[in-house]
Write an enzyme that holds these catalytic residues in place. Structure first.
Site, PDB file in Angstrom:
ATOM      1  N   LYS A   1       0.839  -1.205   0.000  1.00 38.67           N
ATOM      2  CA  LYS A   1       0.000   0.000   0.000  1.00 38.67           C
ATOM      3  C   LYS A   1       0.876   1.258   0.000  1.00 38.67           C
ATOM      4  O   LYS A   1       2.085   1.193   0.260  1.00 38.67           O
ATOM      5  CB  LYS A   1      -0.934  -0.036   1.216  1.00 38.67           C
ATOM      6  CG  LYS A   1      -1.921  -1.216   1.173  1.00 38.67           C
ATOM      7  CD  LYS A   1      -2.876  -1.178   2.356  1.00 38.67           C
ATOM      8  CE  LYS A   1      -3.764  -2.410   2.360  1.00 38.67           C
ATOM      9  NZ  LYS A   1      -4.726  -2.390   3.486  1.00 38.67           N
TER      10      LYS A   1
ATOM     11  N   TYR B   1     -12.271  -2.774  -3.155  1.00 38.53           N
ATOM     12  CA  TYR B   1     -12.815  -2.715  -1.796  1.00 38.53           C
ATOM     13  C   TYR B   1     -14.344  -2.647  -1.814  1.00 38.53           C
ATOM     14  O   TYR B   1     -14.949  -1.993  -0.953  1.00 38.53           O
ATOM     15  CB  TYR B   1     -12.219  -1.524  -1.044  1.00 38.53           C
ATOM     16  CG  TYR B   1     -10.753  -1.721  -0.688  1.00 38.53           C
ATOM     17  CD1 TYR B   1     -10.349  -2.794   0.102  1.00 38.53           C
ATOM     18  CD2 TYR B   1      -9.775  -0.841  -1.134  1.00 38.53           C
ATOM     19  CE1 TYR B   1      -9.011  -3.002   0.416  1.00 38.53           C
ATOM     20  CE2 TYR B   1      -8.430  -1.030  -0.818  1.00 38.53           C
ATOM     21  CZ  TYR B   1      -8.061  -2.111  -0.033  1.00 38.53           C
ATOM     22  OH  TYR B   1      -6.737  -2.305   0.282  1.00 38.53           O
TER      23      TYR B   1
ATOM     24  N   ASN C   1      -2.079  -0.194   7.080  1.00 35.16           N
ATOM     25  CA  ASN C   1      -1.486  -1.457   7.545  1.00 35.16           C
ATOM     26  C   ASN C   1      -0.577  -2.095   6.503  1.00 35.16           C
ATOM     27  O   ASN C   1      -0.417  -3.301   6.457  1.00 35.16           O
ATOM     28  CB  ASN C   1      -2.578  -2.407   8.031  1.00 35.16           C
ATOM     29  CG  ASN C   1      -3.637  -2.655   6.982  1.00 35.16           C
ATOM     30  OD1 ASN C   1      -3.461  -2.266   5.827  1.00 35.16           O
ATOM     31  ND2 ASN C   1      -4.714  -3.306   7.349  1.00 35.16           N
TER      32      ASN C   1
ATOM     33  N   HIS D   1      -1.799  -5.518   1.433  1.00 34.57           N
ATOM     34  CA  HIS D   1      -3.016  -6.286   1.164  1.00 34.57           C
ATOM     35  C   HIS D   1      -2.614  -7.666   0.692  1.00 34.57           C
ATOM     36  O   HIS D   1      -1.643  -7.815  -0.043  1.00 34.57           O
ATOM     37  CB  HIS D   1      -3.833  -5.596   0.053  1.00 34.57           C
ATOM     38  CG  HIS D   1      -4.880  -6.504  -0.537  1.00 34.57           C
ATOM     39  ND1 HIS D   1      -6.126  -6.644   0.019  1.00 34.57           N
ATOM     40  CD2 HIS D   1      -4.845  -7.349  -1.603  1.00 34.57           C
ATOM     41  CE1 HIS D   1      -6.823  -7.527  -0.703  1.00 34.57           C
ATOM     42  NE2 HIS D   1      -6.064  -7.968  -1.696  1.00 34.57           N
TER      43      HIS D   1
ATOM     44  N   GLU E   1      -8.651 -11.199  -8.054  1.00 35.63           N
ATOM     45  CA  GLU E   1      -7.785 -10.035  -7.809  1.00 35.63           C
ATOM     46  C   GLU E   1      -6.541 -10.004  -8.704  1.00 35.63           C
ATOM     47  O   GLU E   1      -6.091  -8.925  -9.080  1.00 35.63           O
ATOM     48  CB  GLU E   1      -7.372  -9.992  -6.335  1.00 35.63           C
ATOM     49  CG  GLU E   1      -8.549  -9.639  -5.430  1.00 35.63           C
ATOM     50  CD  GLU E   1      -8.178  -9.477  -3.971  1.00 35.63           C
ATOM     51  OE1 GLU E   1      -8.981  -8.905  -3.221  1.00 35.63           O
ATOM     52  OE2 GLU E   1      -7.084  -9.926  -3.564  1.00 35.63           O
TER      53      GLU E   1
HETATM   54  N1  UDP Z   1      -9.800  -0.873   6.804  1.00 35.99           N
HETATM   55  C1  UDP Z   1      -9.895   0.324   7.503  1.00 35.99           C
HETATM   56  N2  UDP Z   1     -10.634   0.361   8.654  1.00 35.99           N
HETATM   57  C2  UDP Z   1     -11.298  -0.736   9.138  1.00 35.99           C
HETATM   58  C3  UDP Z   1     -11.203  -1.950   8.418  1.00 35.99           C
HETATM   59  C4  UDP Z   1     -10.447  -1.986   7.258  1.00 35.99           C
HETATM   60  O1  UDP Z   1      -9.326   1.332   7.091  1.00 35.99           O
HETATM   61  O2  UDP Z   1     -11.953  -0.650  10.181  1.00 35.99           O
HETATM   62  C5  UDP Z   1      -8.980  -0.921   5.591  1.00 35.99           C
HETATM   63  C6  UDP Z   1      -7.606  -1.534   5.871  1.00 35.99           C
HETATM   64  O3  UDP Z   1      -6.640  -0.876   5.065  1.00 35.99           O
HETATM   65  C7  UDP Z   1      -7.822  -2.984   5.446  1.00 35.99           C
HETATM   66  C8  UDP Z   1      -8.695  -2.774   4.223  1.00 35.99           C
HETATM   67  O4  UDP Z   1      -9.594  -1.740   4.606  1.00 35.99           O
HETATM   68  O5  UDP Z   1      -6.601  -3.649   5.173  1.00 35.99           O
HETATM   69  C9  UDP Z   1      -9.463  -4.007   3.787  1.00 35.99           C
HETATM   70  O6  UDP Z   1     -10.198  -4.507   4.857  1.00 35.99           O
HETATM   71  P1  UDP Z   1     -10.397  -6.064   5.076  1.00 35.99           P
HETATM   72  O7  UDP Z   1     -11.464  -6.249   6.113  1.00 35.99           O
HETATM   73  O8  UDP Z   1     -10.588  -6.740   3.761  1.00 35.99           O
HETATM   74  O9  UDP Z   1      -9.012  -6.505   5.757  1.00 35.99           O
HETATM   75  P2  UDP Z   1      -7.713  -7.220   5.177  1.00 35.99           P
HETATM   76  O10 UDP Z   1      -8.183  -8.306   4.240  1.00 35.99           O
HETATM   77  O11 UDP Z   1      -6.870  -6.177   4.493  1.00 35.99           O
HETATM   78  O12 UDP Z   1      -7.004  -7.790   6.383  1.00 35.99           O
HETATM   79 MG    MG Z   2      -9.522  -8.177   2.669  1.00 33.71          MG
END
Ligand code: UDP
Ligand code: MG
Length: 153
Positions: free
Chosen positions: A10, A50, A113, A116, A127
């Site tokens: 990211k 997303y 974080n 991805h 994807e």
């Molecule tokens: N995200 C965020 N706030 C939240 C949850 C998710 O900003 O409360 C963002 C974060 O960057 C996350 C991304 O949205 O990595 C995708 O969310 P997902 O639940 O798919 O988590 P991941 O698969 O990345 O662990």
């Molecule tokens: Mg995810």
């Protein structure tokens, strides 16, 4: 074909100079990089990628974050790539991510974080083509014997 998955480094990873650190962890584990490029996500691409989060209150901030600066897309291949990759990445909330995971080591945020990773084989199958055209993915041989034995193939 062996299992493939998609990683996105990211914008925070790129801006903090963590590209090498992060890619290294997957190479070190024995995964093969089959595609790698820098790009800027468009708002359309962010909304598609997303889609499961577009209605969340934090989505506008997430979209701004992922579209304002470049990312690195990486397609990797190897044994149980999806599951192993998610383990290496760690949980979404980096504050709770164990030390030794990428998120645990490099972030303390739920949104910024750093990486991805596709969350299932079905997601990976959607994807990878979202970020790579067929000719941007490469089949090539690599000396993986130190990492895998015949029963792993
Ligand atoms: N995200 C965020 N706030 C939240 C949850 C998710 O900003 O409360 C963002 C974060 O960057 C996350 C991304 O949205 O990595 C995708 O969310 P997902 O639940 O798919 O988590 P991941 O698969 O990345 O662990
Ligand atoms: Mg995810």
């Amino acid at each position: 074909m062996k299992e493939r998955t998609l990683l996105l480094l990211k914008p925070d990873a790129v801006q903090r100079g963590l590209i090498g650190e992060i890619v290294l962890r997957f190479e070190r584990k024995g995964f093969k990089i089959v595609g790698l490029k820098m790009l800027k996500m468009t708002k359309e691409l962010a909304r598609e990628h997303y889609a499961h989060l577009v209605s969340k209150p934090f989505y506008p901030d997430l979209e701004k974050f992922v579209t304002e600066n470049p990312i690195i897309a990486v397609a990797i291949e190897g044994k149980e790539a999806v599951e192993v990759t998610r383990t290496i990445v760690g949980p979404t909330n980096a504050s709770k991510a164990p030390a030794g995971t990428i998120r645990g080591d490099f972030s303390n945020s739920t949104s910024r974080n750093v990486i991805h990773a596709s969350d299932s084989k079905e997601t990976a199958a959607k994807e990878i083509p979202r970020f790579f055209k067929p000719h941007e993915l490469y089949d090539y041989s690599m000396n993986v014997e130190p990492f895998l034995c015949a029963s792993d193939e």
